[in-house]
Each structure stands twice: as C-alpha cells, then as structure tokens.
Design an enzyme around this catalytic site. Structure first.
Site: not given
Ligand code: NAI
Length: 464
Positions: A37, A310, A442
């Site tokens: 898969l 796709d 930071h």
C-alpha cells in the site's frame, strides 16, 4: 462480497479514504494492484526521495561544511548500495505502518487489478484468478503516472522516469534532467550531491515556475552554486547516440544544443492513470486533459462512482488527495466534507526548501489585486545564522485594503515545516497583523515568518 464502499487504489488518497470510511462505520474494501500500500508517494515518490535527500544532505555537509565546524571528515566516503538500502528500509517501515492502520480498522485489502464491471460491481483480477466485489459506492483513486515525451520513450535504462532515478545503482557521471519542477530539482539535487554532473533543461525561462520570480531566481542562484547547471528556455527535440553514448538534443532561439548523458531523467509532469478501469463502459466521463470529471462532491458522471486525487483536476499532491479522500467519504456518509482548494501548500524539498501557499505576489498582481508585501531575509535571523541557514527569505502577501493574508512564499531551510503555520493562519482568514502579533519562540527560523508579516506594515524589528 458486499460492501458499503470499495476504494480502488491504495495511495494516500485511497487508503486515507478507506480509513475515514471505516471510522464512519462503512464496510470497506481497498483494492490495490501492487503488493504494497502507499501508492506512488510512499513507494517510489515523496517518501523515498525524502530519504535520499536527507542522506545526501549529510554527504553535502561532510564534503563542504564540516571543516568550518571543526569536524574532520577525511575518511568520509559514500556507499550507494547502503544509501539505497536505508531508503528501502524507510519505505518498508511505512508500508507496514499503512498496512497495520488499514487492517486494524477491519478494512478488507484486496490485491489485484480492479475494473468497473457494471452497476456497483468491481472485478478484481490477479494471477490466481478473478473475483467480483459489490458496493453501493465506489471511489476511484488510481493516481497518476509520469508523462513520457513522444519522441523519447522511457527505456528504463538511459531514458528514465523518477521511479528509476531514485534507484540508480551507481552515480551517473552525467545526468541530464528534463524539467525544472519538483521532481527535476529534488532528484537533480540528490545526484549532484553524490557527484553527478547534472544539467537541467527547462522549457520555461525560470526554474520552479509555479513560484514567484524572485523565489525562482534565488533558487537558481543557490542550486547553481551547489553544482546544478540550468539550461532555461530550451526546447528538447530528441535523443541521439554518439559513440555509444546518449546525447540529448534541444533548441534555444533557433540554436541547436547538445547534452551528452549517461542517464536522462524525464520530469515534465504526470498524467492521470485510468487505463484498464473500464471507465467508458461504466459511463465515467473524462475532461479535455483526460482527467476524470467530478462535481464539487467528487461524483463522476456515473451513479455511485466517485473520484479523488491525481486522477481528477488539481495539483497532483499527496496531501490534496488525502483531503479529498476524507471529504469524499464524509459526503458519502451524509456529513459536510470540504476541501479548501485555495490553500493547498506546495513544497520543493531541495536545500534550501521552497514552499508556498495561497497566491504568490506575481499571481496576485496578475489578477489585478492591490497587495502589501512583507519580506524578511533569513540572513537577519539569529537561529539561521547559528545553524548555517541564512540562504533565503519569507514573503507575506496581504490584501492592501483588508490586510487579510493572501499567500506566503518561503525559500529557506525547513520551509516545508514552516509553511504549515501560514496554512493555519490563512485557514482562519487571519490578517498579516494577526500573525505579526502572534508570539513565536526565540530563537527559531519561524520568527522570520512573523517578521515578514510585520514587514507588511513596515514594522519589522530585525530588518531595515
Ligand atoms: P512539474 O509539473 O512540477 O514540473 C515539470 C517541469 O517540466 C515544468 O517546469 C515544465 O515547464 C517543464 N517542462 C514541461 N515540458 C518540458 C519539455 N518538453 N522540455 C523541458 N521542460 C519541460 O512536474 P514534475 O516535476 O515531473 O512532477 C510531477 C508531479 O508530481 C507534479 O504534479 C508535482 O507537483 C508532483 N510532485 C511533487 C513533489 C513535491 O511536492 N515535492 C515532488 C515530486 C513530484
């Protein structure tokens, strides 16, 4: 066998859809032609290429940067077979992971080649025989395959696609890459770091053409410094043989160009994979680009058949397919699934990485939008200086009237991770000021995102 849902294709679109379906109580089968898969992304795409990029970033470090850190790497050498084995181990681990996720949720994984076989029916063929599965709903998630240039077909040896190019058994002396998109730049970088002479031939006048021009220009400069050679605005015309060696031929402004090559990687895009599915007979229509036509609810022209990923319109990206898989199943289950196509992040995993979401500055201006742009260079970021990550910048594009964020483009180390913050701010319709007033730890590279957001209103603290 009777199911509520059959998903055809076990890539990121398909297996995610199957998992969401199981979560929502649908009896689900997942049909995959390959033995594992994960589809293209996990087996021969995103994941193995990231493993190779990671390994070769270390190669680059030892070759070029280690000495400056007082690290002697005199004994340093690379073993391509071991490097590939590491990549394969990564893929195998994830193959196993996906299999566990799917089977533990009681999804039936059926290995074989599926085709539509009449209303609600799917025929699955294997070497051992055939079986017919039935379901009320069928999702097509069969993905895509590399585009081939008609005059230079893939031969698996010299003219290759990304599938072969992530598995060469030795470093090609000369690698010619056609296409300076995500695949060309990533795989080109891998082999350049390992010592190949890499030439990238691109039709358009810029590399990574979907990004803003200032991003592409800097990327070109940085990758050129890393040893990649770019031939832009060049039209590939063919491949010929010269003394037993392949030579790629191209043209620019009427001038003929020739590039000798041990390997030629064709990376000019991908196309939907719909072969053998029996779409015609099932009444599933394609659009003019041979993608499966769908409506806003992923319904194809055939009753009960849906498509995602796709094989349908939109960027061919794993995360887009995953979102569609979830949304499609939720809609099938009567919920309100939705994909925000305005916020699909894109990343090229080079060093530095390139990432974007929303509208670029160029695209916004082309649309005639009035924008304020804030830019912050990593050169002015403390963490970047401490970690050799000063190449690149963050650019924030905001609507000039409302200050709403329209897009973000980043070229810099870890851009792929940083872009997620931009996606979150934009998903909640944040303004540049919202972002500028969000506290960031930071020292982090991410502070550059905050500073770029501040620069939208010319209030960046750490740049002039
Ligand atoms: P792409 O569409 O990203 O880039 C193709 C490049 O080839 C473009 O720059 C185009 O102008 C150029 N080109 C097209 N025809 C040409 C020709 N005849 N001669 C020279 N250049 C030509 O396609 P790519 O890189 O092959 O990737 C395929 C798909 O896979 C894309 O949708 C991409 O988004 C996806 N992908 C995404 C990755 C990521 O997100 N990091 C990594 C790899 C692939």
């Amino acid at each position: 066998m009777n199911y509520d849902l059959i998903v055809i294709g076990g890539g990121p679109g398909g297996y995610v859809a199957a998992i969401r379906a199981a979560q929502l109580g649908l009896k689900t089968a997942l049909v995959e032609k390959d033995p594992t898969l994960g589809g293209t992304c996990l087996n021969v795409g995103c994941i193995p290429s990231k493993a190779l990029l990671h390994s070769t970033e270390m190669v680059h470090f030892f070759q070029h940067d280690a000495a400056a850190h007082g690290i002697s790497a005199k004994e340093f050498k690379t073993d391509i077979a071991a490097l590939m084995k590491k990549k394969e181990a990564v893929v195998k681990q994830l193959n196993q992971g996906v299999k566990t996720l799917v089977t533990k949720r009681k999804i039936d994984v059926v290995q074989g080649l599926a085709s539509l076989a009449g209303s609600g029916k799917v025929l699955v063929k294997t070497d051992k025989g055939e079986q017919t599965l039935e379901a009320k709903h069928i999702i097509l998630a069969t993905g895509s395959v590399p585009v081939e240039l008609p005059f230079m077909k893939f031969d698996g040896q010299t003219v290759v696609s990304s599938t072969e190019a992530i598995a060469f058994d030795s470093v090609p002396e000369k690698l010619v890459v056609i296409g300076a998109g995500a695949i060309g730049l990533e795989i080109g970088s891998v082999w350049a770091r390992l010592g190949s002479e890499v030439t990238v031939v691109e039709l358009l006048p810029q590399i990574a053409p979907t990004y803003d021009k200032d991003v592409s220009r800097l990327a070109e400069r940085l990758f050129t410094k890393q040893g990649l050679k770019f031939e832009l605005g060049a039209k590939v015309t063919g491949v010929k043989q010269d003394k037993g060696k392949a030579v790629l031929t191209a043209e620019r402004d009427g001038k003929k160009l020739e590039f000798p090559a041990d390997k030629i990687l064709v990376a000019v895009g991908r196309k939907p994979f719909t072969e053998g599915l029996g779409l015609d007979k099932a009444g599933v229509e394609l659009d003019d680009k041979r993608r499966i036509k769908t409506d806003a609810h992923f319904r194809t022209s055939a009753e009960g058949i849906y498509a995602i990923g796709d094989v349908i319109a939109g960027p061919m990206l794993a995360h887009k397919a995953e979102e569609e898989g979830v949304a499609c199943v939720e809609l099938i289950a009567g919920k309100a699934g939705h994909v925000n196509y305005d916020l699909v992040p894109g990343v090229v995993y080079t060093d530095p990485e390139i990432a974007s979401v929303g509208l670029g500055e160029d695209a916004a201006k082309e649309k005639g939008l009035k924008v304020n742009v804030g830019k912050f260079p990593f050169m002015a970021n403390g963490r970047a200086i401490a970690t050799d990550a000063t190449d690149g910048f963050v650019k924030v594009i905001a609507d000039a009237e409302t200050d709403r964020l329209l897009g973000v483009q980043i070229i810099g180390r870890n851009a792929s991770e940083m872009i997620a913050t931009a996606c979150a701010h934009m998903e909640y319709s944040g303004s540049a000021e919202d972002w500028a007033r969000t506290m960031h730890a930071h020292p982090t590279l991410s502070e550059s995102m905050k500073e770029a957001a501040m620069a939208v209103s010319k209030s960046s603290i750490h740049s002039l």
